[in-house]
Motif scaffolding. Structure first.
Motif, short mmCIF file in Angstrom:
data_model
loop_
_atom_site.label_atom_id
_atom_site.label_comp_id
_atom_site.label_asym_id
_atom_site.label_seq_id
_atom_site.Cartn_x
_atom_site.Cartn_y
_atom_site.Cartn_z
N PRO A 185 0.81 -1.22 0.00
CA PRO A 185 0.00 0.00 0.00
C PRO A 185 0.84 1.27 0.00
CG PRO A 185 -0.86 -1.57 1.58
CD PRO A 185 0.47 -2.11 1.12
N GLY A 186 2.07 1.18 0.50
CA GLY A 186 2.94 2.35 0.54
C GLY A 186 3.91 2.42 -0.61
N ALA A 187 3.70 1.62 -1.64
CA ALA A 187 4.65 1.54 -2.75
C ALA A 187 4.87 2.88 -3.44
CB ALA A 187 4.17 0.50 -3.77
N LEU A 188 3.80 3.62 -3.66
CA LEU A 188 3.94 4.89 -4.37
C LEU A 188 4.77 5.88 -3.56
CD1 LEU A 188 3.08 6.18 -7.04
CD2 LEU A 188 1.11 7.15 -5.86
N THR A 189 4.52 5.92 -2.26
CA THR A 189 5.29 6.82 -1.38
C THR A 189 6.76 6.44 -1.39
OG1 THR A 189 3.38 7.15 0.07
CG2 THR A 189 5.55 7.67 0.98
N HIS A 190 7.04 5.13 -1.27
CA HIS A 190 8.44 4.66 -1.28
C HIS A 190 9.12 4.99 -2.60
CE1 HIS A 190 7.49 2.87 2.45
NE2 HIS A 190 6.96 1.74 2.01
N LEU A 191 8.37 4.85 -3.71
CA LEU A 191 8.96 5.11 -5.02
C LEU A 191 9.29 6.59 -5.18
CD1 LEU A 191 9.79 4.28 -7.86
CD2 LEU A 191 7.38 4.47 -8.55
N VAL A 192 8.40 7.46 -4.72
CA VAL A 192 8.67 8.90 -4.82
C VAL A 192 9.94 9.25 -4.06
CG1 VAL A 192 7.83 11.19 -4.12
CG2 VAL A 192 6.26 9.56 -5.21
N ARG A 193 10.11 8.66 -2.90
CA ARG A 193 11.33 8.92 -2.11
C ARG A 193 12.57 8.43 -2.84
NH1 ARG A 193 8.80 6.90 3.66
NH2 ARG A 193 7.68 8.84 4.17
N ARG A 194 12.50 7.24 -3.43
CA ARG A 194 13.65 6.70 -4.16
C ARG A 194 14.02 7.59 -5.34
NH1 ARG A 194 14.78 1.13 -3.24
NH2 ARG A 194 15.61 0.99 -5.36
N LEU A 195 13.00 8.04 -6.06
CA LEU A 195 13.26 8.92 -7.21
C LEU A 195 13.86 10.24 -6.75
CD1 LEU A 195 9.93 8.30 -9.19
CD2 LEU A 195 12.21 7.49 -9.86
N ASP A 196 13.34 10.78 -5.66
CA ASP A 196 13.84 12.06 -5.15
C ASP A 196 15.27 11.92 -4.66
OD1 ASP A 196 13.39 14.85 -4.38
OD2 ASP A 196 13.51 14.12 -2.32
N ASP A 197 15.58 10.83 -3.94
CA ASP A 197 16.93 10.61 -3.43
C ASP A 197 17.96 10.54 -4.55
OD1 ASP A 197 15.96 10.60 -0.87
OD2 ASP A 197 15.94 8.40 -0.67
N GLN A 198 17.52 10.02 -5.72
CA GLN A 198 18.44 9.87 -6.85
C GLN A 198 18.39 11.06 -7.80
OE1 GLN A 198 18.27 5.90 -8.71
NE2 GLN A 198 17.18 5.18 -6.88
N GLY A 199 17.59 12.07 -7.45
CA GLY A 199 17.50 13.26 -8.28
C GLY A 199 16.86 13.03 -9.63
N LEU A 200 15.95 12.06 -9.72
CA LEU A 200 15.31 11.71 -10.98
C LEU A 200 13.97 12.44 -11.11
CD1 LEU A 200 15.96 7.86 -10.94
CD2 LEU A 200 17.13 9.57 -12.35
N LEU A 201 13.83 13.17 -12.20
CA LEU A 201 12.59 13.89 -12.47
C LEU A 201 11.71 13.05 -13.40
CD1 LEU A 201 13.96 17.50 -13.11
CD2 LEU A 201 12.99 16.56 -10.99
N VAL A 202 10.40 13.06 -13.15
CA VAL A 202 9.49 12.28 -13.99
C VAL A 202 8.40 13.18 -14.55
CG1 VAL A 202 9.92 10.16 -12.69
CG2 VAL A 202 7.98 11.62 -12.07
N ALA A 203 7.94 12.82 -15.75
CA ALA A 203 6.87 13.57 -16.40
C ALA A 203 5.50 13.01 -16.07
CB ALA A 203 7.08 13.57 -17.92
N GLU A 204 5.49 11.75 -15.61
CA GLU A 204 4.22 11.11 -15.29
C GLU A 204 4.46 10.05 -14.22
OE1 GLU A 204 1.06 8.07 -17.51
OE2 GLU A 204 2.25 9.47 -18.71
N LEU A 205 3.54 9.99 -13.26
CA LEU A 205 3.62 8.99 -12.19
C LEU A 205 2.21 8.67 -11.75
CD1 LEU A 205 5.24 7.33 -10.11
CD2 LEU A 205 5.29 9.36 -8.65
N SER A 206 1.83 7.40 -11.86
CA SER A 206 0.45 7.03 -11.50
C SER A 206 0.40 5.63 -10.92
CB SER A 206 -0.46 7.11 -12.73
OG SER A 206 -0.07 6.15 -13.71
#
Length: 312
Positions: free
Chosen positions: A270-291
């Protein structure tokens, strides 16, 4: 009456082929039951049994409280049936098709003409009433076929893949007609291979495969059975596709796919999206779409039928 249509243990064999292998169905009055299944699953056979066109080898069924074998005549007076392909006479006009059916049902000539006019107007065919049905478009022929099934004012309607071969606009028109019928209290048994059609129309769904019921429930209940949602990420640049895919792998509950510039994967946490956002932010990765979305009925269908393929 709680259930307008009830079937218990229906079996139908053709030689060594078992078309129905103990099928149970229950359609609540004034609702739509979607009967789903691949080609050869037994959907049309079930409809033909319930419509008194076939006798079951085992089991029994009632429609409107009447047994489909012992009280077939009473059942036929309650139902309307539309098959996979329009069955109207293409040499007759739209009005003549409906008048003919009404006359065969014992209506007077005057009443038959009045019924035809009402139905043609209801199905937006009034302007084509005097046009030969053979010159109708596919969507118009399908609407005329549906109108023909309503000449007898049935309280139960069997629709066997009613939108086969129709374009998206015509399909939506037929969907609107079905919704209107249900709003008027008509009970509908709908067979379809279009999963979005069942998602749009059915109050309950029964999935059938190899003549057996393999799942029942609402669309949301069936979707929940897969136990997974799908996360989709579009990197801001294609150069970061693999880096984003690696981040998604950290939360994925199954294979990560890359197609069309998108990264997708099933997730169950259930927390997968939150964990993914943190991983992307920690690596400095910008995304155009996330759903994050629930599974579609197509995915549920493939999951359910692939299980039965493995069993047999």
């Amino acid at each position: 009456m709680t259930h307008a249509i009830v079937a218990e243990g229906l079996v139908k064999r053709y030689g060594e082929t078992v078309a129905l292998d103990g099928v149970d169905l229950a359609v609540r009055t004034g609702t739509v039951l979607g009967l789903l299944g691949p080609n050869g699953a037994g959907k049309t056979t079930a409809v033909r049994v319930l419509a008194t066109l076939l006798r079951p080898d085992e089991g029994h069924a009632t429609v409107g409280g009447h047994d489909v074998v012992r009280q077939a005549h009473q059942v036929r007076g309650l139902i309307g049936l539309t098959g996979q392909y329009a069955s109207v006479d293409e040499t007759l006009t739209g009005a003549e098709n409906l008048i003919l059916i009404a006359r065969l049902l014992g209506r007077s000539r005057r009443d038959s003409k009045a019924t035809a006019r009402l139905l043609l107007d209801r199905f937006r065919l009034g302007d084509a009433a005097d046009k030969a049905a053979g010159k109708y478009s596919g969507g118009m022929r399908r609407r005329l076929d549906l109108a023909a099934s309503l000449v007898g004012d049935p309280r139960m309607l069997f629709l066997d893949e009613p939108t086969t071969g129709l374009d998206p606009r015509s399909r939506n028109e037929v969907w609107d007609i079905i919704r209107g019928l249900v709003a008027d209290g008509v009970t509908v048994l709908l067979t379809t291979q279009y999963l979005d059609e069942a998602d749009q129309l059915a109050d309950e769904i029964v999935v059938i495969d190899h003549g057996r019921v393999i799942a029942t429930g609402t669309a949301d209940q069936l979707k929940a059975r897969t136990g997974a949602q799908t996360v989709t990420v579009r990197p801001s640049t294609e150069d970061e596709l693999e880096k984003v895919a690696a981040a998604v792998e950290g939360v994925a509950a199954g294979p990560v796919t890359r197609a069309g510039g998108l990264v997708t994967a099933p997730v169950t946490d259930p927390g997968a999206l939150t964990h993914l956002v943190r991983r992307l932010d920690d690596q400095g990765l910008l995304v155009a779409e996330l759903s994050l979305r629930s599974p579609s009925l197509d995915e549920v269908f493939m999951s359910l039928t692939s299980v039965t393929e493995g069993v047999r």
